[in-house]
Design a protein around this motif. Sequence first.
Motif, mmCIF file in Angstrom:
data_model
loop_
_atom_site.group_PDB
_atom_site.id
_atom_site.type_symbol
_atom_site.label_atom_id
_atom_site.label_comp_id
_atom_site.label_asym_id
_atom_site.label_seq_id
_atom_site.Cartn_x
_atom_site.Cartn_y
_atom_site.Cartn_z
ATOM 1 N N UNK A 1 20.275 -18.057 -13.943
ATOM 2 C CA UNK A 1 19.493 -19.114 -12.223
ATOM 3 C C UNK A 1 20.649 -19.976 -12.064
ATOM 4 N N UNK A 2 20.501 -20.963 -11.039
ATOM 5 C CA UNK A 2 21.139 -21.934 -10.081
ATOM 6 C C UNK A 2 20.266 -23.641 -10.866
ATOM 7 N N UNK A 3 20.719 -24.554 -10.287
ATOM 8 C CA UNK A 3 19.804 -25.447 -9.746
ATOM 9 C C UNK A 3 18.370 -25.199 -9.321
ATOM 10 N N UNK A 4 17.884 -26.196 -9.524
ATOM 11 C CA UNK A 4 16.147 -25.583 -9.358
ATOM 12 C C UNK A 4 15.305 -24.429 -10.242
ATOM 13 N N UNK A 5 16.212 -23.605 -11.011
ATOM 14 C CA UNK A 5 15.543 -22.793 -11.353
ATOM 15 C C UNK A 5 14.049 -22.722 -12.038
ATOM 16 N N UNK A 6 13.714 -24.051 -13.052
ATOM 17 C CA UNK A 6 12.560 -24.229 -13.635
ATOM 18 C C UNK A 6 11.710 -25.199 -12.580
ATOM 19 N N UNK A 7 11.705 -25.158 -11.446
ATOM 20 C CA UNK A 7 11.345 -26.274 -10.489
ATOM 21 C C UNK A 7 9.739 -24.907 -10.920
ATOM 22 N N UNK A 8 8.880 -25.504 -10.301
ATOM 23 C CA UNK A 8 7.218 -25.383 -10.255
ATOM 24 C C UNK A 8 7.760 -25.125 -8.392
ATOM 25 N N UNK B 1 12.218 -35.766 -8.447
ATOM 26 C CA UNK B 1 13.114 -34.954 -9.409
ATOM 27 C C UNK B 1 13.575 -33.798 -9.114
ATOM 28 N N UNK B 2 12.764 -33.356 -7.831
ATOM 29 C CA UNK B 2 13.554 -31.600 -7.565
ATOM 30 C C UNK B 2 14.692 -31.236 -7.138
ATOM 31 N N UNK B 3 15.052 -33.311 -7.108
ATOM 32 C CA UNK B 3 16.148 -32.902 -6.202
ATOM 33 C C UNK B 3 15.872 -32.818 -4.112
ATOM 34 N N UNK B 4 15.077 -32.937 -4.117
ATOM 35 C CA UNK B 4 14.738 -32.682 -2.499
ATOM 36 C C UNK B 4 14.562 -33.956 -1.681
ATOM 37 N N UNK B 5 14.481 -35.330 -2.075
ATOM 38 C CA UNK B 5 14.138 -35.900 -1.633
ATOM 39 C C UNK B 5 14.895 -37.717 -2.911
ATOM 40 N N UNK B 6 15.522 -38.304 -2.357
ATOM 41 C CA UNK B 6 15.726 -40.374 -2.471
ATOM 42 C C UNK B 6 15.479 -40.647 -3.041
ATOM 43 N N UNK C 1 21.423 -29.715 3.617
ATOM 44 C CA UNK C 1 22.720 -28.782 2.430
ATOM 45 C C UNK C 1 22.687 -29.464 1.564
ATOM 46 N N UNK C 2 22.161 -30.655 1.353
ATOM 47 C CA UNK C 2 21.887 -31.314 -0.501
ATOM 48 C C UNK C 2 21.138 -30.731 -1.424
ATOM 49 N N UNK C 3 19.849 -30.465 -0.575
ATOM 50 C CA UNK C 3 19.294 -29.780 -1.972
ATOM 51 C C UNK C 3 19.098 -28.660 -1.709
ATOM 52 N N UNK C 4 18.618 -28.473 -3.443
ATOM 53 C CA UNK C 4 19.043 -26.790 -4.543
ATOM 54 C C UNK C 4 18.971 -26.243 -3.460
ATOM 55 N N UNK C 5 20.215 -25.271 -3.448
ATOM 56 C CA UNK C 5 19.710 -23.818 -2.621
ATOM 57 C C UNK C 5 18.421 -23.093 -3.319
ATOM 58 N N UNK C 6 18.027 -23.315 -4.397
ATOM 59 C CA UNK C 6 16.571 -21.976 -5.019
ATOM 60 C C UNK C 6 15.833 -22.808 -3.624
ATOM 61 N N UNK C 7 15.150 -22.962 -3.546
ATOM 62 C CA UNK C 7 15.380 -23.533 -2.112
ATOM 63 C C UNK C 7 15.174 -22.267 -1.263
ATOM 64 N N UNK C 8 16.596 -21.924 -1.113
ATOM 65 C CA UNK C 8 16.746 -20.724 0.238
ATOM 66 C C UNK C 8 16.229 -18.922 -1.019
ATOM 67 N N UNK C 9 16.554 -19.423 -2.001
ATOM 68 C CA UNK C 9 16.106 -17.976 -2.648
ATOM 69 C C UNK C 9 15.704 -17.119 -2.075
ATOM 70 N N UNK C 10 14.176 -16.927 -1.517
ATOM 71 C CA UNK C 10 12.976 -16.652 -1.241
ATOM 72 C C UNK C 10 14.092 -15.662 0.325
ATOM 73 N N UNK D 1 11.941 -43.556 0.663
ATOM 74 C CA UNK D 1 12.160 -42.587 0.115
ATOM 75 C C UNK D 1 12.009 -41.837 1.432
ATOM 76 N N UNK D 2 13.087 -41.138 1.543
ATOM 77 C CA UNK D 2 14.186 -39.905 2.194
ATOM 78 C C UNK D 2 14.059 -38.782 1.935
ATOM 79 N N UNK D 3 14.039 -37.698 2.697
ATOM 80 C CA UNK D 3 14.234 -36.342 2.575
ATOM 81 C C UNK D 3 16.010 -36.513 2.328
ATOM 82 N N UNK D 4 16.569 -35.110 1.113
ATOM 83 C CA UNK D 4 17.938 -34.846 1.333
ATOM 84 C C UNK D 4 17.702 -33.935 2.520
ATOM 85 N N UNK D 5 18.994 -33.835 3.137
ATOM 86 C CA UNK D 5 19.496 -32.656 4.095
ATOM 87 C C UNK D 5 19.482 -31.446 3.333
#
Length: 249
Positions: free
Chosen positions: A10-17, A62-67, A89-98, A83-87
């Motif tokens: 699995x790609x980036x983000x696969x180990x994210x809870x 840590x999950x790459x969803x914010x800076x 298109x910058x967030x790990x694609x795993x967010x859109x797996x569903x 803190x700011x949220x990543x756009x």
Amino acid sequence: MTVENNGPLPGSGTNRVPLSRQRRGVLQYLRGQAAPVTAGVLAQVCALHVNTVREHLDALVDDGLAVRERSSPAGRGRPAFRYRARPPQESPAREYAGLAAVLAAQIAGSSADPRRDALAAGAEWGRLLTAGQPPTADPKEARTRLLDLLEEIGFAPEADADAHQVRLPRCPFVETAREHPGVICGVHEGLARAGLAALGPAPQQVELLPFAEPDACRLHLGMTEQTTGEDDEDTAEHPAPAGPPEAHR
């Protein structure tokens, strides 16, 4: 088409809870802010204790969803973190797996030509991801820039010196790709085709070989008769070991 090996990891983000409801709410509030904010400001917006918000923010970073970034110095003391949220298109694609799984099932079940529609969808994605990027006059640089894009999405590409032969040991949608390889892999091939066309001076051949290895897919970029011939000569001199079973029937 069926898959007979495990293919890429699995790609980036696969180990994210998976995000809890509260953490997802913090992320949504953060995405609604016009500028970077402190944990204190966000705590007021979310009606949560500042320490709770800070814990969620650190996890989102840590999950790459914010800076997380330091505020400009103002007076004595250390500047606060903002803190700011990543756009998206910058967030790990795993967010859109569903979402990818739902769309793949829809295309596979209702399209008269699933591969054609998957390639078209991937092409739109590729054009979106490369929008505003000026093309280069160097075909190799275009291929390299495409690999950078695939790296950001979560494919972890491994390429030869000329960026012609590429291994993809990771895939952000590998679970769905095993179930609907013709759709998901078609989307990825369409993305690579459109992305390379947008980044380079002239069309270059793109061929994706899904699950070509037990632990990776293969991507051929800008392959010509000359480069193919060189590869064949090299193979003749140094025969490759026996490969894995066929990935598809």
